[in-house]
Design a protein around this motif. Structure first.
Motif, short mmCIF file in Angstrom:
data_model
loop_
_atom_site.label_atom_id
_atom_site.label_comp_id
_atom_site.label_asym_id
_atom_site.label_seq_id
_atom_site.Cartn_x
_atom_site.Cartn_y
_atom_site.Cartn_z
N UNK A 56 16.98 24.30 3.23
CA UNK A 56 17.60 25.32 2.37
C UNK A 56 18.82 26.00 3.01
N UNK A 57 19.10 25.67 4.26
CA UNK A 57 20.20 26.32 4.97
C UNK A 57 21.57 25.84 4.51
N UNK A 58 21.63 24.81 3.70
CA UNK A 58 22.91 24.23 3.27
C UNK A 58 23.15 24.52 1.79
N UNK B 57 18.46 22.03 -5.37
CA UNK B 57 17.19 22.69 -5.72
C UNK B 57 17.35 23.45 -7.03
N UNK B 58 18.44 24.18 -7.17
CA UNK B 58 18.68 24.94 -8.41
C UNK B 58 18.75 24.00 -9.61
N UNK B 59 19.42 22.87 -9.45
CA UNK B 59 19.52 21.91 -10.56
C UNK B 59 18.15 21.32 -10.89
N UNK B 60 17.39 20.97 -9.86
CA UNK B 60 16.07 20.37 -10.09
C UNK B 60 15.07 21.37 -10.67
N UNK C 225 12.54 15.36 3.56
CA UNK C 225 11.87 15.59 4.84
C UNK C 225 11.31 17.01 4.92
N UNK C 226 12.00 17.94 4.30
CA UNK C 226 11.52 19.32 4.25
C UNK C 226 10.40 19.54 3.25
N UNK C 227 10.07 18.49 2.52
CA UNK C 227 8.98 18.56 1.56
C UNK C 227 9.36 19.26 0.27
N UNK C 228 10.65 19.54 0.06
CA UNK C 228 11.05 20.31 -1.11
C UNK C 228 11.23 19.45 -2.36
N UNK D 118 4.79 27.34 -0.63
CA UNK D 118 4.46 27.57 0.79
C UNK D 118 5.56 28.44 1.43
N UNK D 119 6.82 28.12 1.16
CA UNK D 119 7.92 28.92 1.72
C UNK D 119 7.91 30.33 1.15
N UNK D 120 7.67 30.44 -0.14
CA UNK D 120 7.61 31.75 -0.78
C UNK D 120 6.46 32.57 -0.21
N UNK D 121 5.33 31.95 0.01
CA UNK D 121 4.19 32.64 0.59
C UNK D 121 4.48 33.18 1.98
N UNK D 122 5.20 32.38 2.76
CA UNK D 122 5.57 32.81 4.12
C UNK D 122 6.46 34.05 4.04
#
Length: 113
Positions: A19-21, A28-31, A61-64, A85-89
């Motif tokens: 998500x850093x790029x 992600x926004x499009x998907x 690879x990031x599982x997204x 999972x990321x949101x929960x963190x």
């Protein structure tokens, strides 16, 4: 927050790296609107398809995202569990920050009553 096992922590690290790029965040926004072919996802970006495919590999690879082949097309979709999972963190830490801010606010406002 409870300690995470190393596998979960590694997936979180890979997810945040993905998500850093800005290009990957745009994918992600499009998907979020629904699955799409890799070539469709690449259209808005001024880069060669092989370069764009590297971004998809990082997201995978990031599982997204999840990809699958349909004939000659590579179809991509979001992996909702990874995003959760990321949101929960983030939410776990946000609750801690909010509790501290609430206590600080109460402390500053003690004399106002």
């Amino acid at each position: 927050m409870a300690n995470l096992n190393s596998s979960t922590q590694s997936q979180i690290d890979l997810g945040f790296h993905a998500l850093a790029d800005t290009t990957r965040r745009a994918v992600i926004a499009r998907l979020h609107q629904g699955e799409a072919a890799a070539t469709e996802l690449a259209e808005p970006f001024e880069m060669a398809l092989p370069s764009f495919m590297k971004h998809l590999k990082v997201l995978e690879a990031g599982g997204l995202i999840i990809t699958r082949k349909e004939g000659r097309k590579r179809i991509c979709s979001l992996d909702q569990k990874a995003l959760a999972r990321l949101s929960g963190w983030i939410n776990a830490y946000e609750k801690g920050w909010q509790n501290r801010l609430d206590r600080m606010d109460a402390m500053f406002n003690e004399g106002d009553e």
